[in-house]
Scaffold this motif. Structure first.
Motif, PDB file in Angstrom:
ATOM      1  N   UNK A 170       0.815  -1.217   0.000  1.00 35.76           N
ATOM      2  CA  UNK A 170       0.000   0.000   0.000  1.00 35.76           C
ATOM      3  C   UNK A 170       0.841   1.257   0.000  1.00 35.76           C
ATOM      4  N   UNK A 171       1.946   1.241   0.767  1.00 32.20           N
ATOM      5  CA  UNK A 171       2.824   2.410   0.804  1.00 32.20           C
ATOM      6  C   UNK A 171       3.483   2.651  -0.546  1.00 32.20           C
ATOM      7  N   UNK A 172       3.858   1.579  -1.238  1.00 35.57           N
ATOM      8  CA  UNK A 172       4.482   1.746  -2.551  1.00 35.57           C
ATOM      9  C   UNK A 172       3.501   2.312  -3.564  1.00 35.57           C
ATOM     10  N   UNK A 173       2.249   1.860  -3.505  1.00 37.13           N
ATOM     11  CA  UNK A 173       1.229   2.412  -4.409  1.00 37.13           C
ATOM     12  C   UNK A 173       1.000   3.888  -4.109  1.00 37.13           C
ATOM     13  N   UNK A 174       0.878   4.227  -2.822  1.00 36.13           N
ATOM     14  CA  UNK A 174       0.694   5.625  -2.458  1.00 36.13           C
ATOM     15  C   UNK A 174       1.870   6.493  -2.859  1.00 36.13           C
TER      16      UNK A 174
END
Length: 378
Positions: free
Chosen positions: A45-49
């Motif tokens: 999720x952090x990488x997508x954000x």
């Protein structure tokens, strides 16, 4: 061949668990920075954000230019051109095409893509200013109050209580009005007239740290009583070393998450102020101002709403996802749940349970089944 006893089976399972790679062996030999990077880049999720926010940031600051540096897009947020296809967006997914005005045009012919990119710039600038100021003040005030207690805590918390009751929306409107006055004298009015967004961001940062300070104070109150803090204090460590070396790294997760929430709320507050007409003023623009200016055209030109609103949602969600990933990366108490290893452990336990429990289960079952019979005979 004799069956293994239940104690032998339990000891064998414990030995297998200790031999299996866990979080301790996975990060063995790595520095703190390497562990943080590995945990962060393992958070999907952090990488997508991060990818979404990086794309928005690059598009916003390179397309229409910033601080006198020209951009690659041929229009800016004030250029007026003839309406093309009645201002309908020219972007197309099939066949893939960008067109002359990908986000369309407003009623007077301004390019909506350029205005949206300019609005995203304003939102990001305010977000960064508020996050930096509120995070710094909240961490300092909450940390000092939670660690030293006594009169330090009393003074800082009473100051926090006073700022909490300040009507932020009303004062922000007053500051925004002062920032947009072109005829006022004085250094503040002169500076605010040309840097209205910066002044608004600084003001909101100075009144947005109170919630963060209370949370950091509570975290420091808990951590200051832990054994590792007592050990550092006994070994002769100074208060500054205990705070920055021992307590703050353990409270960084709470700090980061709440800073990111404050930054997301800052974007929404700027949007609300601009929507109410007391934020960013024309000829400049912002995402909230775009929605406010085109609210009457919702039924006829809905794209004037969808694109600015989409960028507001995308920026807020991406910042929250990044903060969640940073919290997991910095928190030393955070352990990653491994679903595959948990399934394999459960399957192994279910396979070994019947064989190990067979002798005890048989004898217990006979004893239990024999009790009612004896009672009936007697």
């Amino acid at each position: 061949m004799s069956q293994p006893t239940q104690e032998e089976v339990i000891l064998a399972e414990q030995a297998k668990k200790e031999a299996a790679p866990g979080p301790e062996t996975e990060y063995q030999g790595l520095s703190q920075g390497q562990i943080v990077r590995k945990r962060f880049f393992g958070h999907s999720g952090a990488l997508v954000g991060l990818a979404v926010f990086a794309l928005i940031f690059i598009m916003a600051f390179t397309s229409v230019g910033f601080a006198g540096i020209p951009g690659w897009w041929k229009y800016n947020h004030v250029d007026v051109s003839p309406l093309v296809n009645d201002g309908v967006p020219s972007v197309s997914l099939w066949p893939l095409a960008w067109g002359e005005h990908p986000f369309g045009q407003d009623r007077i012919g301004r390019d909506l893509f350029a205005m949206t990119m300019r609005g995203a710039q304003q939102s990001i600038i305010i977000m960064v200013i508020i996050g930096a100021i509120a995070g710094l003040i909240g961490a300092v005030v909450g940390g000092l109050a939670g660690y030293f207690r006594g009169w330090v805590e009393a003074i800082l918390m009473r100051l926090t209580d006073v700022i909490i009751i300040i009507p932020v929306l009303l004062l922000a409107a007053v500051v925004a009005q002062m920032a947009n006055r072109r005829d006022a004298a004085g250094w503040f009015s002169a500076f605010a007239a040309s840097n209205g967004v910066v002044v608004l961001g600084i003001f909101l940062g100075l009144v947005s740290w109170v919630g963060l300070a209370r949370l950091v104070r509570g975290e420091f109150l808990t951590l200051r009583e832990r054994e590792f803090v007592d050990a550092a204090r006994i070994s002769g460590a100074s208060n500054a070393r205990i705070i920055f070396k021992h307590i703050l790294p353990n409270a960084i997760g709470v700090l980061i998450v709440n800073v990111t929430l404050t930054m997301s709320a800052a974007i929404l507050l700027e949007t609300a102020l601009s929507y109410l007409g007391v934020g960013v003023k024309s000829p400049d623009t912002s995402l909230g101002l775009l929605i406010s200016q085109n609210q009457e055209a919702f039924a006829t030109r809905p794209w004037l709403f969808w694109y600015p609103g989409l960028f507001i949602v995308a920026i807020c969600l991406s910042i929250n996802f990044i903060g969640d990933g940073l919290r997991d990366a910095f928190d030393p108490r955070q352990k990653k749940f491994r679903a595959k290893s948990a399934v394999e452990t459960g399957r192994h336990s279910s396979e070994t349970a019947p064989s190990s429990a067979a002798p005890g289960a048989t004898s217990t079952g006979s004893a239990v089944s024999g009790s009612p019979a004896d009672a009936g005979e007697s």
